[in-house]
Design a protein around this motif. Structure first.
Motif, PDB file in Angstrom:
ATOM      1  N   LYS A   1      71.383 -43.669  64.693  1.00  0.00           N
ATOM      2  CA  LYS A   1      70.310 -44.587  63.952  1.00  0.00           C
ATOM      3  C   LYS A   1      70.320 -45.982  64.458  1.00  0.00           C
ATOM      4  CE  LYS A   1      69.916 -41.436  60.869  1.00  0.00           C
ATOM      5  NZ  LYS A   1      68.902 -40.531  60.903  1.00  0.00           N
ATOM      6  N   GLU A   2      71.001 -46.179  65.668  1.00  0.00           N
ATOM      7  CA  GLU A   2      70.951 -47.474  66.333  1.00  0.00           C
ATOM      8  C   GLU A   2      70.266 -47.049  67.815  1.00  0.00           C
ATOM      9  OE1 GLU A   2      71.662 -50.645  65.368  1.00  0.00           O
ATOM     10  OE2 GLU A   2      72.092 -49.426  63.446  1.00  0.00           O
ATOM     11  N   SER A   3      69.648 -45.830  67.910  1.00  0.00           N
ATOM     12  CA  SER A   3      69.079 -45.695  69.166  1.00  0.00           C
ATOM     13  C   SER A   3      67.386 -46.236  69.290  1.00  0.00           C
ATOM     14  CB  SER A   3      68.523 -44.179  69.245  1.00  0.00           C
ATOM     15  OG  SER A   3      67.765 -43.625  68.396  1.00  0.00           O
ATOM     16  N   SER A   4      67.041 -46.413  70.544  1.00  0.00           N
ATOM     17  CA  SER A   4      65.542 -47.129  70.597  1.00  0.00           C
ATOM     18  C   SER A   4      64.711 -46.229  69.895  1.00  0.00           C
ATOM     19  CB  SER A   4      65.455 -47.160  72.201  1.00  0.00           C
ATOM     20  OG  SER A   4      65.645 -45.930  72.918  1.00  0.00           O
ATOM     21  N   VAL A   5      64.928 -44.645  69.974  1.00  0.00           N
ATOM     22  CA  VAL A   5      63.879 -43.850  69.245  1.00  0.00           C
ATOM     23  C   VAL A   5      63.755 -44.167  68.062  1.00  0.00           C
ATOM     24  CG1 VAL A   5      63.107 -41.320  68.615  1.00  0.00           C
ATOM     25  CG2 VAL A   5      64.192 -42.157  71.210  1.00  0.00           C
ATOM     26  N   TRP A   6      65.181 -43.926  67.200  1.00  0.00           N
ATOM     27  CA  TRP A   6      65.159 -44.196  65.586  1.00  0.00           C
ATOM     28  C   TRP A   6      64.572 -45.764  65.131  1.00  0.00           C
ATOM     29  CZ3 TRP A   6      65.279 -40.890  62.007  1.00  0.00           C
ATOM     30  CH2 TRP A   6      65.347 -40.971  60.753  1.00  0.00           C
ATOM     31  N   LYS A   7      65.109 -46.581  65.974  1.00  0.00           N
ATOM     32  CA  LYS A   7      64.508 -48.127  65.737  1.00  0.00           C
ATOM     33  C   LYS A   7      63.182 -48.183  65.744  1.00  0.00           C
ATOM     34  CE  LYS A   7      68.597 -51.023  65.908  1.00  0.00           C
ATOM     35  NZ  LYS A   7      69.139 -52.291  66.126  1.00  0.00           N
ATOM     36  N   GLY A   8      62.618 -47.648  66.853  1.00  0.00           N
ATOM     37  CA  GLY A   8      61.215 -47.650  67.111  1.00  0.00           C
ATOM     38  C   GLY A   8      60.412 -47.230  66.146  1.00  0.00           C
ATOM     39  N   LEU A   9      60.631 -45.878  65.590  1.00  0.00           N
ATOM     40  CA  LEU A   9      60.042 -45.305  64.710  1.00  0.00           C
ATOM     41  C   LEU A   9      60.234 -45.962  63.352  1.00  0.00           C
ATOM     42  CD1 LEU A   9      61.049 -41.815  65.622  1.00  0.00           C
ATOM     43  CD2 LEU A   9      58.654 -42.376  65.489  1.00  0.00           C
ATOM     44  N   GLN A  10      61.271 -46.540  63.116  1.00  0.00           N
ATOM     45  CA  GLN A  10      61.458 -47.577  61.664  1.00  0.00           C
ATOM     46  C   GLN A  10      60.440 -48.479  61.573  1.00  0.00           C
ATOM     47  OE1 GLN A  10      65.730 -48.621  61.804  1.00  0.00           O
ATOM     48  NE2 GLN A  10      65.815 -47.544  59.617  1.00  0.00           N
ATOM     49  N   LEU A  11      60.057 -49.140  62.867  1.00  0.00           N
ATOM     50  CA  LEU A  11      58.911 -50.106  62.731  1.00  0.00           C
ATOM     51  C   LEU A  11      57.726 -49.524  62.362  1.00  0.00           C
ATOM     52  CD1 LEU A  11      60.114 -52.223  66.143  1.00  0.00           C
ATOM     53  CD2 LEU A  11      60.416 -52.752  63.816  1.00  0.00           C
ATOM     54  N   VAL A  12      57.330 -48.547  62.851  1.00  0.00           N
ATOM     55  CA  VAL A  12      56.051 -47.841  62.426  1.00  0.00           C
ATOM     56  C   VAL A  12      56.112 -47.476  60.768  1.00  0.00           C
ATOM     57  CG1 VAL A  12      54.765 -45.845  62.653  1.00  0.00           C
ATOM     58  CG2 VAL A  12      55.619 -46.728  64.714  1.00  0.00           C
TER      59      VAL A  12
END
Length: 330
Positions: free
Chosen positions: A76-87
């Protein structure tokens, strides 16, 4: 504003950052880079320009190219998950990654959810043809599918081409081992009558030899076959130019021929280069998600972000949500 996974891809973060900077300088669009902040800042410094249009959000965890999706979605602290959260939160209009395809897809489904009526999201990718371009769906997201999944792929692809590419009635073909109705494996035989009845613009089966002739705007296949087609096309294009270099353009006569043909060959190479198209959208999730080739360098990143911007501005997602994906409805 778009969000980019700075840590995804074989050449991350350097080539990702450079591609983002090229895109920002050309378009003036705002970008959020998500990843290890210190590493991103080092790459931004290398170019020698401070760009006010680029924001950095730190993400300590990295999803590797070899990581299983079941493991990646727990980060949950990955660049993938954090990026998708912004969307998901509406901060960004789309997410771009050249990272692990399976991990990005699984994370997108879990974080953004699927559009109502769509069972399986699919990857649609552009292929150059003799007459222009065609789009292949699915390019690798779903290995095992049912006829209703292929129907949904066709519907999603038509919406995408109608909105993002302004093609009024895209021609849809089903990839098979024969053109005649009744050819193909059990999946193709069961899918054919569904597409014939319910898809406007369906032109029937096509064989592999027809893929690059431009006879269809959309080619529908399961992800296993589609990915083989995609990788075979890439490998063939690379091999042709290596053969030309090794066998044709050698010696004085070959060198002279190379000078004469150089401009034409460069144009052909450009059309066949995946970097010119940048990335492939994942259709079916409740957000704009683009997945780029793992070997993407700055040109592919820049071009992928341009196509992504075009997709966002086209209103594609709004139109897709309106779609009817129930194959069994009378």
């Amino acid at each position: 504003m778009l969000v980019v996974d700075a840590m995804g891809g074989d050449y991350a973060p350097r080539e990702i950052v450079l591609g983002v900077q090229d895109f920002v300088e050309e378009t003036g669009e705002k970008i959020v880079l998500v990843g290890r902040e210190n590493e991103i800042k080092k790459e931004l410094t290398k170019k020698g320009k401070s760009l006010g249009y680029i924001e950095i959000i730190n993400a300590d965890e990295v999803v590797t190219m070899e990581e299983k999706p079941t493991v990646a979605i727990k980060k949950k602290e990955s660049s993938v998950w954090k990026g998708l959260q912004l969307v998901r939160e509406g901060v960004a209009q789309g997410f771009f990654s050249a990272g692990n395809t399976g991990a990005v897809m699984a994370s997108a489904v879990l974080c953004l959810g699927k559009i109502n009526g769509i069972d399986r999201p699919a990857i649609i990718t552009l292929l150059p043809t003799l007459t222009g371009q065609t789009f292949l769906i699915d390019a690798g997201a779903n290995v095992d599918v049912k006829p209703e999944n292929l129907f949904q792929f066709a519907v999603m692809a038509q919406v995408y081409l109608k909105t993002a590419y302004q093609i009024k009635n895209p021609r849809v073909a089903l990839l098979s081992n024969g053109e005649e109705e009744g050819k193909g494996n059990d999946l193709i035989k069961k899918t054919f009558p569904i597409l014939k009845e319910k898809i406007s613009g369906f032109i029937g089966n096509i064989e592999g030899k027809d893929i690059f002739r431009g006879v269809a705007d959309i080619i529908v296949a399961d992800g296993f076959v589609g990915n083989i087609v995609l990788k075979t096309g890439e490998g063939l294009a690379e091999s042709i130019f290596v053969l030309l270099k090794n066998e044709v353009f050698t010696g004085l006569r070959g060198s002279l021929g190379g000078l004469i043909l150089r401009e034409s060959l460069q144009k052909i190479k450009k059309r066949l280069d995946y970097a010119e198209y940048g990335g492939a959208p994942l259709l079916g999730v409740n957000g704009i998600v683009f997945i780029a080739h793992g070997r993407s360098r700055r040109l592919a990143v820049r071009n992928g972000l341009k196509v992504m911007t075009k997709t966002v501005e086209s209103g594609f997602l709004t139109e897709l949500i309106k779609g009817d994906f129930n194959v069994w409805k009378d």
